[in-house]
Motif scaffolding. Sequence first.
Motif, PDB file in Angstrom:
ATOM      1  N   GLN A 181      10.053  -6.641 -18.253  1.00 46.59           N
ATOM      2  CA  GLN A 181       9.118  -5.529 -18.418  1.00 46.59           C
ATOM      3  C   GLN A 181       9.060  -4.712 -17.137  1.00 46.59           C
ATOM      4  O   GLN A 181       9.138  -5.250 -16.031  1.00 46.59           O
ATOM      5  N   GLU A 182       8.921  -3.411 -17.280  1.00 46.53           N
ATOM      6  CA  GLU A 182       8.767  -2.526 -16.129  1.00 46.53           C
ATOM      7  C   GLU A 182       7.497  -1.702 -16.295  1.00 46.53           C
ATOM      8  O   GLU A 182       7.152  -1.292 -17.403  1.00 46.53           O
ATOM      9  N   PHE A 183       6.816  -1.470 -15.197  1.00 44.32           N
ATOM     10  CA  PHE A 183       5.612  -0.654 -15.219  1.00 44.32           C
ATOM     11  C   PHE A 183       5.430  -0.047 -13.837  1.00 44.32           C
ATOM     12  O   PHE A 183       6.142  -0.397 -12.883  1.00 44.32           O
ATOM     13  N   ASN A 184       4.477   0.865 -13.714  1.00 41.34           N
ATOM     14  CA  ASN A 184       4.258   1.574 -12.457  1.00 41.34           C
ATOM     15  C   ASN A 184       2.836   1.345 -11.967  1.00 41.34           C
ATOM     16  O   ASN A 184       1.888   1.429 -12.745  1.00 41.34           O
ATOM     17  N   LEU A 185       2.715   1.040 -10.687  1.00 39.56           N
ATOM     18  CA  LEU A 185       1.409   0.931 -10.034  1.00 39.56           C
ATOM     19  C   LEU A 185       1.455   1.638  -8.692  1.00 39.56           C
ATOM     20  O   LEU A 185       2.418   1.460  -7.936  1.00 39.56           O
ATOM     21  N   ILE A 186       0.474   2.412  -8.403  1.00 37.25           N
ATOM     22  CA  ILE A 186       0.304   3.189  -7.154  1.00 37.25           C
ATOM     23  C   ILE A 186       1.611   3.851  -6.701  1.00 37.25           C
ATOM     24  O   ILE A 186       1.906   3.936  -5.515  1.00 37.25           O
ATOM     25  N   GLY A 187       2.388   4.304  -7.661  1.00 34.12           N
ATOM     26  CA  GLY A 187       3.617   5.026  -7.354  1.00 34.12           C
ATOM     27  C   GLY A 187       4.849   4.171  -7.210  1.00 34.12           C
ATOM     28  O   GLY A 187       5.940   4.693  -6.940  1.00 34.12           O
ATOM     29  N   PHE A 188       4.748   2.867  -7.398  1.00 32.00           N
ATOM     30  CA  PHE A 188       5.881   1.959  -7.272  1.00 32.00           C
ATOM     31  C   PHE A 188       6.299   1.446  -8.649  1.00 32.00           C
ATOM     32  O   PHE A 188       5.452   1.002  -9.439  1.00 32.00           O
ATOM     33  N   SER A 222       0.818  -1.204   0.000  1.00 26.18           N
ATOM     34  CA  SER A 222       0.000   0.000   0.000  1.00 26.18           C
ATOM     35  C   SER A 222       0.856   1.260   0.000  1.00 26.18           C
ATOM     36  O   SER A 222       2.041   1.239   0.358  1.00 26.18           O
ATOM     37  N   ASN A 223       0.227   2.359  -0.398  1.00 31.54           N
ATOM     38  CA  ASN A 223       0.887   3.667  -0.363  1.00 31.54           C
ATOM     39  C   ASN A 223       0.177   4.585   0.626  1.00 31.54           C
ATOM     40  O   ASN A 223      -0.769   4.183   1.312  1.00 31.54           O
ATOM     41  N   ASP A 224       0.624   5.828   0.706  1.00 26.67           N
ATOM     42  CA  ASP A 224       0.069   6.769   1.668  1.00 26.67           C
ATOM     43  C   ASP A 224      -1.366   7.177   1.343  1.00 26.67           C
ATOM     44  O   ASP A 224      -2.077   7.720   2.194  1.00 26.67           O
ATOM     45  N   LYS A 225      -1.797   6.925   0.119  1.00 21.49           N
ATOM     46  CA  LYS A 225      -3.160   7.264  -0.291  1.00 21.49           C
ATOM     47  C   LYS A 225      -4.152   6.138   0.007  1.00 21.49           C
ATOM     48  O   LYS A 225      -5.314   6.212  -0.385  1.00 21.49           O
ATOM     49  N   LYS A 226      -3.676   5.083   0.673  1.00 18.97           N
ATOM     50  CA  LYS A 226      -4.502   3.919   0.988  1.00 18.97           C
ATOM     51  C   LYS A 226      -4.902   3.133  -0.269  1.00 18.97           C
ATOM     52  O   LYS A 226      -5.915   2.423  -0.276  1.00 18.97           O
ATOM     53  N   GLU A 227      -4.106   3.284  -1.310  1.00 18.96           N
ATOM     54  CA  GLU A 227      -4.250   2.423  -2.485  1.00 18.96           C
ATOM     55  C   GLU A 227      -3.376   1.195  -2.267  1.00 18.96           C
ATOM     56  O   GLU A 227      -2.352   1.260  -1.579  1.00 18.96           O
TER      57      GLU A 227
END
Length: 205
Positions: A111-118, A18-23
């Motif tokens: 492969q690289e991609f981004n999810l919830i800031g990671f 999880s991140n700080d946005k609760k995602e």
Amino acid sequence: MVETFTIGGFQTNTYVISNDKKECIIIDPSLDFKPVYKYIDEKYEPKAILLTHAHLDHIDGAKYYDNLPVYLYKSAEKMLYDSHASLYDIIGKKTPFKKGDLNIVPLSDNQEFNLIGFNIRVMHTPGHTEGGCVYYINGDLFTGDTLFCGTCGRTDFPTGNPEAMLKSLNRIVESFPDDTKVYPGHDRESTIGFEKKYNYYLKDR
């Protein structure tokens, strides 16, 4: 933040990041997932599911989410729909999934991609299954049933391959720093440095 839930008869580790946005993103939603589903529903906004491979004890909880993207290595998808390959038949059940049920996002090696800031990097790691992979996320490595603390996953299930497993294990420990934390599909956490020194299958490197 990484939270670990060890659940089901196979004692599979499901991870919630999880991140700080609760995602959050969910890695390997296991059998008997309902209590974790309720916890996530009350606390987070789930954005995606990542599957390390397509065995029943790592995929069954995905049936709770028909609207989330489900990321997995491209050659693993066909196993979702095969009760024998996904091992549902060992518990006397049929796979709950058929093509079109899930919002599949097929992945490729490196492969690289981004999810919830990671930032997330995918590494194809056949051996336990042909379509197995690991995820490198924010300095941590989620290894499914490829790399365990001191050992590795079985290679005698459908699409398993002992030679491929050894190549995958060596590739993993050569690709990431020694202080990388390893979050496996079963049992306790480890580090790449520990595995280089003590893993039974890597001791003769």
